[in-house]
Every structure is written in C-alpha cells, then in structure tokens.
Design an enzyme around this catalytic site. Sequence first.
Site, PDB file in Angstrom:
ATOM      1  N   GLU A  30      -4.855   2.320   2.613  1.00 43.05           N
ATOM      2  CA  GLU A  30      -4.993   1.127   3.467  1.00 43.05           C
ATOM      3  C   GLU A  30      -5.191   1.533   4.918  1.00 43.05           C
ATOM      4  O   GLU A  30      -5.955   0.917   5.654  1.00 43.05           O
ATOM      5  CB  GLU A  30      -3.750   0.236   3.344  1.00 43.05           C
ATOM      6  CG  GLU A  30      -3.880  -1.114   4.061  1.00 43.05           C
ATOM      7  CD  GLU A  30      -3.440  -1.108   5.510  1.00 43.05           C
ATOM      8  OE1 GLU A  30      -3.714  -2.101   6.209  1.00 43.05           O
ATOM      9  OE2 GLU A  30      -2.840  -0.124   5.990  1.00 43.05           O
ATOM     10  N   GLU A  31      -4.481   2.592   5.341  1.00 45.27           N
ATOM     11  CA  GLU A  31      -4.387   2.863   6.774  1.00 45.27           C
ATOM     12  C   GLU A  31      -5.688   3.362   7.401  1.00 45.27           C
ATOM     13  O   GLU A  31      -6.001   2.997   8.518  1.00 45.27           O
ATOM     14  CB  GLU A  31      -3.269   3.881   7.051  1.00 45.27           C
ATOM     15  CG  GLU A  31      -1.873   3.374   6.689  1.00 45.27           C
ATOM     16  CD  GLU A  31      -1.374   2.267   7.609  1.00 45.27           C
ATOM     17  OE1 GLU A  31      -2.137   1.829   8.483  1.00 45.27           O
ATOM     18  OE2 GLU A  31      -0.228   1.842   7.441  1.00 45.27           O
ATOM     19  N   ASP A  69       3.224  -6.334   3.495  1.00 42.10           N
ATOM     20  CA  ASP A  69       2.845  -5.245   4.401  1.00 42.10           C
ATOM     21  C   ASP A  69       3.251  -5.561   5.834  1.00 42.10           C
ATOM     22  O   ASP A  69       2.537  -5.234   6.781  1.00 42.10           O
ATOM     23  CB  ASP A  69       1.339  -4.961   4.303  1.00 42.10           C
ATOM     24  CG  ASP A  69       0.943  -3.700   5.068  1.00 42.10           C
ATOM     25  OD1 ASP A  69       1.831  -2.878   5.366  1.00 42.10           O
ATOM     26  OD2 ASP A  69      -0.247  -3.553   5.376  1.00 42.10           O
ATOM     27  N   HIS A  86       0.850  -1.203   0.000  1.00 38.85           N
ATOM     28  CA  HIS A  86       0.000   0.000   0.000  1.00 38.85           C
ATOM     29  C   HIS A  86       0.878   1.243   0.000  1.00 38.85           C
ATOM     30  O   HIS A  86       1.848   1.338   0.744  1.00 38.85           O
ATOM     31  CB  HIS A  86      -1.030  -0.009   1.129  1.00 38.85           C
ATOM     32  CG  HIS A  86      -0.499   0.038   2.525  1.00 38.85           C
ATOM     33  ND1 HIS A  86      -0.144   1.225   3.138  1.00 38.85           N
ATOM     34  CD2 HIS A  86      -0.291  -0.935   3.441  1.00 38.85           C
ATOM     35  CE1 HIS A  86       0.250   0.954   4.374  1.00 38.85           C
ATOM     36  NE2 HIS A  86       0.186  -0.340   4.582  1.00 38.85           N
ATOM     37  N   HIS A 139       3.683   2.997  12.646  1.00 40.51           N
ATOM     38  CA  HIS A 139       2.750   4.109  12.864  1.00 40.51           C
ATOM     39  C   HIS A 139       3.320   5.172  13.800  1.00 40.51           C
ATOM     40  O   HIS A 139       2.565   5.840  14.504  1.00 40.51           O
ATOM     41  CB  HIS A 139       1.407   3.621  13.429  1.00 40.51           C
ATOM     42  CG  HIS A 139       0.645   2.706  12.506  1.00 40.51           C
ATOM     43  ND1 HIS A 139      -0.594   2.196  12.820  1.00 40.51           N
ATOM     44  CD2 HIS A 139       0.939   2.230  11.270  1.00 40.51           C
ATOM     45  CE1 HIS A 139      -1.023   1.429  11.826  1.00 40.51           C
ATOM     46  NE2 HIS A 139      -0.099   1.433  10.882  1.00 40.51           N
ATOM     47  N   ASP A 194       6.177   0.867   6.638  1.00 34.96           N
ATOM     48  CA  ASP A 194       4.736   0.622   6.458  1.00 34.96           C
ATOM     49  C   ASP A 194       4.157   1.704   5.562  1.00 34.96           C
ATOM     50  O   ASP A 194       3.743   2.727   6.063  1.00 34.96           O
ATOM     51  CB  ASP A 194       4.058   0.589   7.825  1.00 34.96           C
ATOM     52  CG  ASP A 194       2.577   0.245   7.754  1.00 34.96           C
ATOM     53  OD1 ASP A 194       2.126  -0.201   6.695  1.00 34.96           O
ATOM     54  OD2 ASP A 194       1.886   0.451   8.762  1.00 34.96           O
TER      55      ASP A 194
HETATM   56 ZN   LIG Z   1       0.699  -1.280   6.322  1.00 35.21          ZN
END
Ligand SMILES: [Zn+2]
Length: 470
Positions: free
Chosen positions: A328-329, A356, A282, A426, A294
């Site tokens: 995606e997030e 991912d 993603h 994140h 990520d």
């Molecule tokens: Zn991800």
Amino acid sequence: MKLRMSVVRSLFCAFVMAGSQTAFAQSTISATPIADRYRVNATRLIAAALADSAAYNRLARLTDTFGHRFSGSASLEAAIDWILAEMKRDGLQNVRGEKVMVPRWVRGNESAVLVSPRRYRLHMLGLGRSVGTPRAGITAPVLVVGSFDEFARRQSEAKGKIVLFDAPFTSYGETVAYRGRAASTAARAGAVAALIRSIASNSMQNPHTGAMSYDTTVARIPAAALSVEDAMMLHRMSDRGEKIVVTLKMEAKTLPDVPSRNVVAEIRGSEKPDEFVVIGGHIDSWDVGTGAMDDAGGSVAAWEAVRLIKDLGLKPRRTIRVVLWTNEENGTRGAHAYRDMHASELDKHVLAMESDAGVFKPLGYRVTGPDSAVAIARDIASLLAGIGATRVEAGGPEVDVGPLVERGVPAASPIVDGTRYFWYHHSEKDTIDKLNPREMAECVAVMAVLAYIVADMPGTLGRVTPAAGR
Ligand SMILES: [Zn+2]
C-alpha cells in the site's frame, strides 16, 4: 475524490419481511430491523472481542518478531509466511498468498548535516521513491519557504539551492502535497534537492517518511523530510538573514520489482459462498519503526474479527474474506492486483472494509455507498452503543479498497480517534506501545459486527455508482 453515488437497490423491505430469527421479532416495532435481528450475535461478538487481549498480543508477536514490513524486504515475506501458517492453525479456509510484483526502493545510508551557520546533524528521513545523491553528497545553500505560494514568488532564488518547504501541518490530505510535489516543484526552478517539514501533527524530533513522486518533465532531485523542530529552526535562521548551508547525502535507489503476496483467507458462506464481504488492512509498512499502527494493527484487527466469527460458530450466508494487501505504502500494487485477480467476482462483492487509520478508540464507521448503505450501517452501529461506536458518516474509502469502489463495491472503514495518528505515522515511533489493548479489542468488535451482519443479512448494501467517465 468525491464519488457520485446513487441507490441502485433499496432493500429495506427485504429486511422487514425476512424474519427467520422470530425470537427477536416481538421486540421489533422500531425502524431498526437489522439491529434487532442481529442483537444477540453482535453482543456475543463484542463480548468475545473484549474478553482478552488476544488481538494486541498477536500484534505484539508480529511486530516484535518481524519488525517493519517494507515492500521488497525479507521481513515482509517472513511475516506473511508466519501469518499464513497462523491463519491455517486458526482453522480459516482457503488460506493463501496471492502473488504480486512490488517495487523495491532501498533507502541505504543517509544524512543531512547543517554546515552553516553551525555544524549540526539534522534529524532526517529520505522520502520513499526518491533518487539518491552523488556519493559525496550535495552541499548547497538552503532557500526556506513556508508554502508553495511563497515558493512561486521566490523561485528565481532557487537555482543551485536546496529548497526547504517548511509548511505547517493543517490536515494530512492538504499538507501531504508537500511530500508528493516538493521535489519536482523545486527542480523546475533549478534547485538541486528538496527538503520538507515532516507531515506530522506533533513532533519529538522524529522525521516522517512517505511516498513522493516525480513529474516526468523535470529533473529528478533527491528529497527528504526534516523533523518539525529542525525545519522550524532553519526557517528561523533564514528569517534572521543567516546563511544556511546543508550537506545532503542519500544512497537511495530503486531496484527491479520483486514478488510479494496479498494474504487471503476465508470463512466460506453457508448459502451464498460466491458472494463476499472483504475485510482487511495492508500488511506492508514503511521501513522505519515497526508499522504497528500503520497498518499491522488494522491487519490483525481484521484477521481477529474473522477468527472470532469462526470461533463463535457463526456461519454467515456469504463468504467473509480477510485480505491483507501488500505494497500500500509505495505502490498500491496489492490493491490493484486484488482487483484484477478477482475481477470476475467483484459484482458479487457486497462490502469491502479496510482499517488503515490506526486501531485507536473506535467511534463508528465511514461508509462509501448509496444512502441505503449508510442507513443500514447506522442501524448496525446502534449495536455498538455499549462501546460508544455509533457514529456513521458517508465518506471516501481507504486506499486499498478504492479500486473496488471504482467497480461499484460499497466500502467501509472504522472511524477512530485520530488525535495521535500523525504524531507517529511513517516514523521510527510507530511501535505497538502507542496502542492500547482495550481500544484495539474494540476495533476488532466494530469490524466483526459489521462484517458478520453484512455477510449474513438477507439483502445487500446496494452498489456504488461509478463516477462518470471512468
Ligand atoms: Zn496505512
């Protein structure tokens, strides 16, 4: 989610009988027909992937130039423009951005300040999709609990308070429930805001964001994550009976949806161009750090895998399509849009592979599909013995290929060494220096070998049987 699987088509006999590369047939008396057929080309792909740091350098250029790629941001769309131009320069075919409307959540300024028992600026990040606070903030006493169970016992104490869920990390799948449900759980008992201990397996005072959601039957209260260290400190203060008061200020708001794009590019199949192997990651990230891990890493690894297949002059029978899903997030709109825009092709999607979990040291593949698909993947993974990536497990798909699995498409993802993933995930610390050029190159090899072989082999992996009632 566990998927019920069954073997729709068992195609081993097809592999044994189809022997176009007879040069390798004489070494083939084993139960690994696919591995023997593709050993030479797999070795070439692995060598090409490991020859240099091209993937890592491309990842560095992407993340250094554009920074984070949060849905609704100018930096995401600028990064997509650059990737599309680079893919065309690479000579990939049918390079395009497929329009997707995505949510636009804006963090704004935010802070959480401890005002009692001492004044201290806490390390915090608002949770994605949270509402903001009034301009003056919310100042309230804090109720600290260690779990949902403890909160259930003490919810009569929550009215008018900020509730901190200081739950220790066990696994992501389990602990992430606090990020998702803390706000509505606390609001149901009359709390005015919710805090959580960051969902992280280690911490250096870095708070971790991520998506939360609201139960529509209760008031929407603001929600934020504290660093592990700060959450634990408040918990100790609470255990000592000290009066804890925090002022939470968040400008977070949700604006109208804006357009983004799924990135799509192909190597058209030489014999069956209307059958597809999808490989991707993603392209969006959270709005902190640069989302190198990520999931820029997975996106670039998939893209580089396809570039290597093309540059080596390999011409798979089926089309290999790299897809870099957007959003995606905080919405998975890209994954759902891909499923809907390509609905008529999905019965011809023979595999969907997403990386991912970070481009760390690859160990093998996780496969969602019938037993025959797992067996074929195991056979293919034997070609990766030189880089130690021979492990194959049956398991659930990554998020963006989930909607395809629900339509019967088998899925795969690299299994990687996940030791450090949730240290950085994140958070501001998700930057490229946490990754390693050699490990990323090995991820490229792992993705290239599976994508190429499944795109070229005579049979397919079969289909996933959709769960009953879907
Ligand atoms: Zn991800």
